[in-house]
Design a protein around this motif. Structure first.
Motif, short mmCIF file in Angstrom:
data_model
loop_
_atom_site.label_atom_id
_atom_site.label_comp_id
_atom_site.label_asym_id
_atom_site.label_seq_id
_atom_site.Cartn_x
_atom_site.Cartn_y
_atom_site.Cartn_z
N GLY A 189 -10.53 3.28 10.63
CA GLY A 189 -10.09 3.13 9.24
C GLY A 189 -9.76 1.70 8.82
O GLY A 189 -9.35 1.48 7.67
N LYS A 190 -9.96 0.74 9.71
CA LYS A 190 -9.62 -0.67 9.36
C LYS A 190 -10.47 -1.15 8.18
O LYS A 190 -9.95 -1.65 7.19
N LYS B 206 -7.00 6.65 13.85
CA LYS B 206 -7.38 7.89 13.17
C LYS B 206 -6.81 7.97 11.75
O LYS B 206 -6.23 8.97 11.34
N GLY B 207 -6.92 6.86 11.04
CA GLY B 207 -6.51 6.83 9.64
C GLY B 207 -5.02 6.77 9.41
O GLY B 207 -4.57 6.94 8.27
N GLU B 208 -4.27 6.51 10.47
CA GLU B 208 -2.81 6.41 10.28
C GLU B 208 -2.30 5.13 10.91
O GLU B 208 -2.84 4.67 11.92
N ILE B 209 -1.26 4.60 10.31
CA ILE B 209 -0.66 3.39 10.89
C ILE B 209 0.35 3.83 11.93
O ILE B 209 1.33 4.52 11.61
N ILE B 210 0.08 3.44 13.16
CA ILE B 210 0.96 3.95 14.23
C ILE B 210 1.97 2.89 14.69
O ILE B 210 2.92 3.22 15.39
N ASP C 111 -2.72 9.15 4.02
CA ASP C 111 -1.40 8.91 3.43
C ASP C 111 -0.69 7.70 4.04
O ASP C 111 0.46 7.80 4.48
N ILE C 112 -1.38 6.57 4.07
CA ILE C 112 -0.75 5.42 4.72
C ILE C 112 0.01 4.55 3.71
O ILE C 112 -0.38 4.42 2.55
N SER C 113 1.08 3.98 4.21
CA SER C 113 1.88 3.04 3.41
C SER C 113 2.13 1.80 4.26
O SER C 113 2.35 1.92 5.47
N ILE D 184 0.87 -1.18 0.00
CA ILE D 184 0.00 0.00 0.00
C ILE D 184 0.90 1.23 0.00
O ILE D 184 1.79 1.34 0.84
N LYS D 185 0.65 2.11 -0.96
CA LYS D 185 1.54 3.27 -1.09
C LYS D 185 0.74 4.57 -0.99
O LYS D 185 -0.13 4.82 -1.83
N ASN D 186 1.05 5.35 0.02
CA ASN D 186 0.49 6.71 0.20
C ASN D 186 -1.02 6.77 -0.03
O ASN D 186 -1.52 7.60 -0.77
N LEU D 187 -1.72 5.90 0.62
CA LEU D 187 -3.17 5.78 0.41
C LEU D 187 -3.94 6.78 1.28
O LEU D 187 -3.72 6.88 2.49
N SER D 188 -4.85 7.51 0.63
CA SER D 188 -5.71 8.45 1.37
C SER D 188 -7.15 8.26 0.93
O SER D 188 -7.43 7.96 -0.23
#
Lengths: 263, 231
Positions: free
Chosen positions: B41-42, B201-205, B21-23, B6-10
């Motif tokens: 966001g899962k 919150k939509g980000e991979i932490i 912007d998750i990768s 997954i590249k820079n997904l929004s």
């Protein structure tokens, strides 16, 4: 894959429509049977009731055909079932085409069942002569057979219904892309799409009228059109409807290929 | 080649940014837990991988190729809701799956139905929600897929049945396949996970190997999850 999709789409629609087909034919046969007792008032009343029921069932058949196709389109592509539909290893264009072809096939069958029901209910030499005498002058003046004229009129009605149906698909696609939770948006877009296609047809007729005084008379006077002009109008309408249906189909395919956003 | 990249997904819904912007890369043959609280966001991420949502930007590659017909053949997806045609019987659904998925094993599906105590003649509309979930799981696991994506497989299942479901998953997916399980019920599931991905919150932490994370934090994944997402 198209064949497989068609198998499931057709069986789902026909499973529902078969009830209307059966009732339509049963009422037509009953009407025929009871009206055959010429000397019984009671039988004639029952016959007339069945005749009315058969006619209403014929209308229900075509309306439910349209409704069922729209409902399946929405259920398959935007409701819970969409989670399965959109994860099938099938192209989106193939999925749309399956719905379109299903619409064409089911509507041809529905119109045939309606024609059969009418035939069962009302066929007699006198009735046929009456219809012929009604249509013959028109058919003769435009140099086609009465059968040809009836076929052309049925084709025009079929194309009109197909256009309405596809505009409904357009409404569902656009409405859902705008606001998936409000069905009203789909109805609104469907209505707008239908208006646009009708307007396009009128526009083409008007463009044609610029080069043909007889057709122009339809726009600038309220006198009835002559038979030759009628033939011309029917041919133009059939051709334009076919073009519009193809154009709307391509538009829908393009929108659909852009991707979906299911809830 | 990675199973999923997954590249820079929004992705936004209106003004709300659901994925930011998750990768992420997921290796083949791993069992990955996609963990996060509800609404973080899962499911959105899973839906994008399965072509149910269109991303605003970014890219998802499945075995190096964009999402499409090929990726749908590779992925066996268990959605969080019943996606089956409720007018069909179980038998008809099995026929439907074998018609469309070349990698569907009907005999395995029948065996799983038997194991899960489901009647092949029953209409889906007559089944309870739990039975429908079991049926979907059986169908998903009956595919010889390269990737299994299970969205909240334990969501509507009672605690007594959870272990049974997890064992069914473990003993039935294709060997060497990648399994992604999205859930917020960690305690039951952590024993089977090779990797975890925390989404918030939509980000991979956080992305980590499960054993490494446990030993470095000296706590179970469930404890780490509770600590991380404490309100």
């Amino acid at each position: 894959m198209l064949k497989k999709l068609l198998k499931y789409d057709l069986s789902s629609i026909f499973k529902f429509l078969i009830i209307f087909y059966s009732l339509s034919i049963i009422f037509a046969v009953s009407s025929r049977f009871f009206l055959s007792f010429e000397k019984s008032l009671a039988m004639e009343i029952i016959g007339r009731i069945f005749s009315g029921a058969a006619i209403s069932m014929m209308f229900s058949t075509i309306i439910n055909n349209l409704m069922r196709l729209w409902v399946r389109f929405k259920t398959n592509f935007y409701n819970d079932e969409s989670y399965l539909t959109h994860t099938l290893p099938v192209k989106r264009t193939t999925q749309y085409l399956s719905k379109f072809i299903t619409a064409v096939i089911t509507m041809v069958v529905s119109i045939s069942v309606i024609a059969l029901s009418l035939f069962i209910s009302y066929y007699s030499k006198e009735n046929m002569d009456f219809v012929k005498s009604l249509l013959f002058p028109l058919a003769d003046s435009i140099n086609i057979s009465t059968f040809g004229l009836v076929f052309a009129l049925i084709l025009l009605i079929f194309l009109e219904f197909l256009n309405i149906l596809q505009c409904g698909f357009t409404g569902l696609i656009l409405g859902h892309s705008m606001n998936s939770k409000k069905m009203g948006m789909s109805v609104l877009f469907g209505f707008i799409a239908s208006l646009v296609t009708q307007f396009a047809l009128l526009l083409v007729l008007f463009a044609f009228a610029l080069f043909n005084d007889n057709v122009m008379n339809m726009f600038i006077t309220n006198s009835p059109v002559d038979f030759t002009t009628f033939k011309l109008l029917a041919i133009i309408a059939i051709v334009v409807y076919m073009i519009i249906i193809c154009a709307v189909c391509l538009f829908n395919l393009k929108q659909f290929k852009r991707g979906v956003n299911v809830d | 080649m990675k199973a999923i990249e997954i590249k820079n997904l929004s992705k936004s819904f209106g003004k709300k940014k659901v994925l930011n912007d998750i990768s992420l890369s997921i290796d083949r043959g791993r069992i990955v837990g996609l963990l996060g609280k509800n609404g973080m966001g899962k499911s959105t991420l899973i839906k994008i991988i399965n072509d149910l949502l269109t991303p605003d930007s970014g890219e998802v590659l499945v075995y190096g190729k964009s999402v499409g017909v090929e990726s749908k053949l590779r992925i066996s997806y268990l959605p969080e809701r019943c996606a089956l045609d409720k007018g069909m019987t179980v038998k008809k659904v099995i026929k439907f799956y074998s018609d469309f998925y070349g990698n569907f094993d009907s005999s395995k599906a029948m065996k799983l139905l038997h194991d899960l105590d489901l009647d092949a003649e029953q209409k889906i509309s007559k089944m309870s929600k739990g039975m429908q979930e079991k049926l979907q799981l059986a169908l998903v696991l009956s595919r010889e897929a390269d990737i299994y994506i299970l969205d909240e497989p334990l969501g509507g299942v009672d605690p007594a049945t959870r272990d049974y479901i997890l064992d069914t998953i473990l003993s039935n997916f294709k060997e060497g396949a990648t399994v992604i399980i999205s859930t917020h019920i960690i305690s039951d599931i952590e024993r089977i996970l090779d990797n975890v991905v925390f989404i918030h919150k939509g980000e991979i932490i956080l992305t980590s190997d499960t054993d490494e994370l446990r030993s470095s934090e000296n706590a179970s994944i469930d404890e780490i999850f509770r600590r991380t997402f404490r309100c």
